[in-house]
Design a protein around this motif. Structure first.
Motif, PDB file in Angstrom:
ATOM      1  N   LYS A 108      48.225  79.328  58.891  1.00 25.41           N
ATOM      2  CA  LYS A 108      47.965  78.910  57.437  1.00 25.41           C
ATOM      3  C   LYS A 108      48.609  79.865  56.560  1.00 25.41           C
ATOM      4  CE  LYS A 108      43.358  77.053  58.399  1.00 25.41           C
ATOM      5  NZ  LYS A 108      42.015  77.757  58.882  1.00 25.41           N
ATOM      6  N   ASP A 109      48.971  81.190  57.354  1.00 27.63           N
ATOM      7  CA  ASP A 109      49.578  82.180  56.335  1.00 27.63           C
ATOM      8  C   ASP A 109      50.132  82.989  57.224  1.00 27.63           C
ATOM      9  OD1 ASP A 109      50.514  84.030  54.343  1.00 27.63           O
ATOM     10  OD2 ASP A 109      48.729  83.127  52.892  1.00 27.63           O
ATOM     11  N   LEU A 110      50.674  84.285  56.736  1.00 22.85           N
ATOM     12  CA  LEU A 110      51.410  85.293  57.493  1.00 22.85           C
ATOM     13  C   LEU A 110      49.900  86.097  58.072  1.00 22.85           C
ATOM     14  CD1 LEU A 110      54.510  86.543  55.754  1.00 22.85           C
ATOM     15  CD2 LEU A 110      54.474  85.521  58.019  1.00 22.85           C
ATOM     16  N   ALA A 111      50.037  86.981  58.833  1.00 23.74           N
ATOM     17  CA  ALA A 111      48.844  87.735  59.290  1.00 23.74           C
ATOM     18  C   ALA A 111      48.207  88.525  58.263  1.00 23.74           C
ATOM     19  CB  ALA A 111      49.118  88.559  60.562  1.00 23.74           C
ATOM     20  N   PHE A 112      49.186  89.161  57.433  1.00 23.27           N
ATOM     21  CA  PHE A 112      48.885  90.316  56.399  1.00 23.27           C
ATOM     22  C   PHE A 112      49.189  89.661  55.027  1.00 23.27           C
ATOM     23  CE2 PHE A 112      49.628  92.568  60.160  1.00 23.27           C
ATOM     24  CZ  PHE A 112      48.176  92.694  60.676  1.00 23.27           C
ATOM     25  N   PRO A 113      48.594  88.761  54.396  1.00 18.20           N
ATOM     26  CA  PRO A 113      49.086  88.287  53.015  1.00 18.20           C
ATOM     27  C   PRO A 113      49.335  89.435  51.837  1.00 18.20           C
ATOM     28  CG  PRO A 113      47.134  86.965  53.868  1.00 18.20           C
ATOM     29  CD  PRO A 113      47.361  88.254  54.980  1.00 18.20           C
ATOM     30  N   LYS A 114      48.270  90.216  52.060  1.00 16.48           N
ATOM     31  CA  LYS A 114      48.301  91.307  50.970  1.00 16.48           C
ATOM     32  C   LYS A 114      49.386  91.972  51.020  1.00 16.48           C
ATOM     33  CE  LYS A 114      43.317  91.579  50.611  1.00 16.48           C
ATOM     34  NZ  LYS A 114      42.204  92.417  50.935  1.00 16.48           N
ATOM     35  N   ILE A 173      59.746  96.857  56.248  1.00 14.06           N
ATOM     36  CA  ILE A 173      58.888  97.403  57.244  1.00 14.06           C
ATOM     37  C   ILE A 173      57.711  96.622  57.116  1.00 14.06           C
ATOM     38  CG2 ILE A 173      57.516  99.103  58.388  1.00 14.06           C
ATOM     39  CD1 ILE A 173      59.654 101.321  57.703  1.00 14.06           C
ATOM     40  N   VAL A 177      56.730  93.924  60.119  1.00 14.48           N
ATOM     41  CA  VAL A 177      55.373  94.105  60.705  1.00 14.48           C
ATOM     42  C   VAL A 177      54.596  92.911  60.773  1.00 14.48           C
ATOM     43  CG1 VAL A 177      53.216  95.054  60.665  1.00 14.48           C
ATOM     44  CG2 VAL A 177      55.361  96.390  60.456  1.00 14.48           C
ATOM     45  N   VAL A 181      53.652  90.491  64.015  1.00 15.57           N
ATOM     46  CA  VAL A 181      52.112  90.041  64.262  1.00 15.57           C
ATOM     47  C   VAL A 181      52.138  88.630  64.114  1.00 15.57           C
ATOM     48  CG1 VAL A 181      50.024  90.604  63.681  1.00 15.57           C
ATOM     49  CG2 VAL A 181      51.541  92.574  63.720  1.00 15.57           C
TER      50      VAL A 181
ATOM     51  N   HIS B  12      43.225  82.516  56.808  1.00 11.24           N
ATOM     52  CA  HIS B  12      43.979  82.083  57.640  1.00 11.24           C
ATOM     53  C   HIS B  12      43.810  82.445  58.919  1.00 11.24           C
ATOM     54  CE1 HIS B  12      44.959  86.146  56.154  1.00 11.24           C
ATOM     55  NE2 HIS B  12      46.175  86.361  57.290  1.00 11.24           N
ATOM     56  N   PHE B  13      42.735  83.204  59.413  1.00 11.90           N
ATOM     57  CA  PHE B  13      42.297  83.467  60.540  1.00 11.90           C
ATOM     58  C   PHE B  13      41.201  82.532  61.270  1.00 11.90           C
ATOM     59  CE2 PHE B  13      43.701  87.825  59.509  1.00 11.90           C
ATOM     60  CZ  PHE B  13      44.919  87.779  60.555  1.00 11.90           C
ATOM     61  N   PHE B  25      47.220  95.043  66.370  1.00 11.56           N
ATOM     62  CA  PHE B  25      48.505  94.907  66.717  1.00 11.56           C
ATOM     63  C   PHE B  25      49.591  95.295  65.417  1.00 11.56           C
ATOM     64  CE2 PHE B  25      52.436  92.067  67.762  1.00 11.56           C
ATOM     65  CZ  PHE B  25      52.744  93.000  68.931  1.00 11.56           C
TER      66      PHE B  25
END
Lengths: 560, 217
Positions: A108-114, A173, A177, A181, B12-13, B25
């Motif tokens: 649904k999105d990348l792991a860390f949207p913020k 970076i 990352v 992830v 999204h999780f 990770f």
């Protein structure tokens, strides 16, 4: 599958789900962030291009009649800094990677949207620093910031520019990352590593290089800034320092950075070749492995920038051999692409033209790289236009061709609109012709002995230089045409259906443009990538209605 | 689509496990970049120490092993309290998270305070690098040792200051019960960061302070 609609019955997607400046500037949607990056990157590309215009205008005549020598130094430095750190490094990952990685792996999105949004802001802050340095008069050290010139002698805005590069590293970076992830932890059920599209493999390899390389340039820049500010001598021989140590640290990042630029482009080309030959890519695992091999080998070759910098001859020999080894995975890719086309059903759509351009130009750029890795030849052509032509063939002929090919391929997905067929093919050909006219003469100039970074040259070299400047004009026109029709298409282009190319991939099985959370239903993947031929071991895909598409959308404009 | 998501789980999780795995990770990957960041400096240290062994030993002998040793103990203690904070988060004692983290912060502040005393001594003795650097001994290039000493310990201290800034945000949230056994990624992720900063010091202490004792040149 249910489609969400608004009160007027129009299909809801990520572009119309929310309106207003705030909904864009505070968005955490990877698709919107990709478009924000697209805008920023296009601006920096245009600025870097303007610097190149200055360079080519000056070099149209042998005398230094347009700019002062010092201005010329600043022009080529800012051209390099803007193009490398603010266009090429972020280009494909931050725009296409950001947009496509979650779509391709069914997330649904990348792991860390913020963090993703933060990376865009950091990129812009970095760009602001650099532009401030430009406005103050720029920097004249070359994009390589070699010491002791950058630390002791240069009177230009080294620290501001270096700080811009330093900050932009954080943005890379964060993106890397996020990609690593996401690719590890967010894949749809059943999507194993060897079912991933090669675009994902390429971005994974790129992210590894960013993770391992960028921090080293960051700390090196800090040392240069400390040396300049505090008048200490980390790299100053007069104070016990070693200027060559700077070159080691600088190239430990900056050579792998070349692979940050080219690997994503190779990922794009793999997608394009498969889609437009309608075949499963030949040697899938070899292409995937070659991306990782290039990323690893890329860290072992930095010394080939220092054959003439007091490096021992034995180190030179080792670095020479290691550098040539990079040609092996690169060639694996090129041959596999060609083998994919063999007996394929090739269609010459615009993205495919760029993919063909990539293969031809990258091969020339790569093979001249092998020449440069040869110690004897490198000593002859070191710091000449031969080197300039070589890396432009790789970076402009390779990386930008891939970027434009990818933009043309996924533009209907990103915007829900088609662009004009004729003009896009016309521009692709113009770019190819203009590129070769600009940079091929530079191989000859370099071989004949014209050094880089001088604003005057012997009159004998004028014909080739005029050809190069003329080519740059053609190339500039070629870049302007897509800018015009892409902007035009957002309002007037024909609407794209969800899979205008009849391509295979999860991103083509959701709407164009995709809904806000990418998929209405997360797919379970039981098929391999690129299952174009009936005999490829593809799963049934019935759970999610995926089948080999035979229909392609008519892409001619009908004023509709 | 109705948002049926559980509290603390981002949209999204799919599950807490996925969110937690992604978060840890991500922190490990970030720490890999930090290793390379400090790695550049360690590389510079190695090159110049090999080139100037006498000067580095002489410079090292100027450092205060007692203060450095106390600081090492303080920092290891702060890693213990941080680990206890993470444990409190895992078992859901949210007030204890805040208390252990506050202790971690106090120990971090102690470290920085002692470091500031050391810095001021060195600056007083004229050992801060630059045109005003003073060295009366016969060794040459001692300034290079202090270049590297100040850069390495300075960047380490900067990481501690950033860590304490993050703690200032996390402690009130923990006190209010924002972190549950299911969802406390910030606490565990921050714990990893804090231990990393600690480990960097564990390398810096012998390389910078103990070098002069062990070196016989």
């Amino acid at each position: 599958m249910s489609e969400s609609v608004d009160t007027f019955g129009r299909r809801l997607h990520y572009l119309n789900a929310d309106f207003g400046v705030k909904s864009w500037l505070l968005t955490r949607d990877h698709k919107r962030i990709a478009l924000l990056y697209l805008i920023s990157i296009t601006i920096f590309f245009a600025l870097g291009g303007l610097m190149a215009v200055g360079i080519r205008l000056e070099l149209a005549t042998p005398q230094g009649d347009l700019v002062q020598p010092d201005t010329y130094n600043r022009l080529f430095t800012m051209h390099g800094v803007l193009m490398i750190f603010f266009f090429l490094i972020p280009s494909i990952p931050a725009v296409l990677g950001n947009f496509l990685i979650p779509l391709m792996i069914g997330a649904k999105d990348l792991a860390f949207p913020k963090l993703n949004l933060a990376s865009w802001y950091i990129y812009n802050i970095a760009g602001f620093f650099t532009l401030w340095a430009v406005a103050q008069g720029g920097v004249d050290t070359g994009w390589t910031f070699y010491t002791p010139y950058s630390t002791t002698y240069s009177n230009s805005y080294v620290i501001a520019t270096a700080l811009g590069v330093f900050i932009s590293g954080f943005s890379s970076i964060l993106t890397a990352v996020n990609f690593i992830v996401t690719i590890h932890r967010m894949r749809a059920p059943g999507l194993t590593w060897f079912r991933l599209p090669l675009f994902i493999w390429a971005h994974y390899a790129t992210s590894l290089v960013i993770i391992l390389g960028t921090p080293v340039i960051a700390v090196t820049i800090l040392m240069v800034a400390a040396e300049r500010l505090l008048h200490i001598g980390i790299f100053d021989p007069a104070l016990g320092g070693d200027p060559v140590l700077f070159q080691h640290l600088f190239w430990f990042y900056s050579h792998p950075a070349v692979y940050i630029m080219i690997l994503p482009s190779m990922g794009v080309v793999s997608e394009l070749i498969a889609a437009f030959t309608r075949k499963r890519i030949f040697g899938y695992k070899f292409i995937a492995g070659a991306s990782v091999a290039i990323a690893v080998l890329g860290f072992l070759v930095w010394g080939h920038h220092m054959f003439l910098s007091s490096q021992s001859v034995y180190a030179g020999m080792v670095f020479s051999v290691l550098s040539m080894l990079v040609a092996v995975p690169s060639a694996i890719k090129v041959f596999n692409w060609i083998a994919t086309m063999y007996k394929g059903s090739v269609s010459w759509d615009t993205p495919m033209l760029y993919a063909m351009g990539f293969i031809g130009l990258f091969t020339i750029g790569g093979l001249t790289g092998v020449m440069l890795a040869t110690l004897g030849i490198d000593i002859h052509v070191h710091d000449t236009y031969f080197v300039v032509a070589h890396f432009h063939y790789v970076m402009v002929g390779g990386a930008i061709m891939g970027y434009l090919g990818g933009l043309h391929f996924w533009w209907p997905k990103m915007t829900g609109r088609l662009y004009p067929v004729f003009w896009s093919k016309f521009a692709a050909i113009i770019i190819f012709v203009g590129f070769n006219l600009t940079f091929f003469p530079q191989f000859l100039l370099g071989y004949l002995g014209m050094p880089r970074r001088y604003h005057v040259y012997p009159a004998d070299f004028q014909v080739l230089n005029v050809m190069s400047s003329a080519g740059a004009t053609v190339l500039g026109v070629g870049y302007l045409i897509p800018l015009v029709y892409f902007v035009w298409s957002m309002r007037y282009g024909k609407r794209a259906d969800r899979n205008p190319w009849g391509a295979i991939g999860l991103e083509w099985n959701t709407g164009s443009p995709p809904p806000q959370h990418n998929f209405h239903e997360i797919p379970t993947v039981d098929w391999d990538a690129y299952g174009y031929l009936p005999d490829t071991p593809a799963g049934t895909g019935e759970s999610w209605g995926i089948a080999v598409p035979t229909q392609r959308q008519d892409r001619t404009q009908d004023d509709g | 689509m109705a948002d049926t998501h559980a509290p603390g789980l981002q949209h999204h999780f799919d599950s807490y496990e996925q969110q937690q795995e992604a978060s840890f990770f991500g922190m490990w990957v970030f720490l890999a970049t930090e290793v390379l960041f400090f790695g550049g400096l360690f590389c510079v240290y190695l090159i110049y120490r090999t080139a100037n062994p006498v000067a580095f030993a002489a410079g090292s002998r100027e450092l205060d092993i007692l203060l450095g040793g106390i600081n090492t103990a303080v920092l290891i203690g702060s890693s213990l309290t941080m680990a206890l904070a993470v444990h409190a988060a895992q078992v859901g004692k949210h007030k204890m998270i805040a208390i252990w983290m506050a202790l971690t912060g106090i120990l971090g502040g102690t470290f920085l305070g002692i470091k500031a005393v050391e810095y001021s001594h060195k600056i007083h003795e004229g050992h801060f690098p630059g045109p005003h650097f003073v060295w009366h001994g016969p060794e040459v290039n001692v300034e290079m040792f202090f270049n590297i000493y100040f850069m390495m310990t300075g960047l380490h201290a900067l990481h501690m200051i950033i860590g304490m800034g993050i703690m200032l945000v996390l402690i009130p949230l923990a006190w209010k019960g924002r972190f549950t056994p299911d969802s406390h990624n910030y606490i565990e992720g921050f714990g990893l960061y804090w231990h990393f900063v600690d480990i960097v010091w564990i390398f810096l202490f012998p390389l910078l302070y103990l070098l002069g004792v062990t070196s016989h040149v």
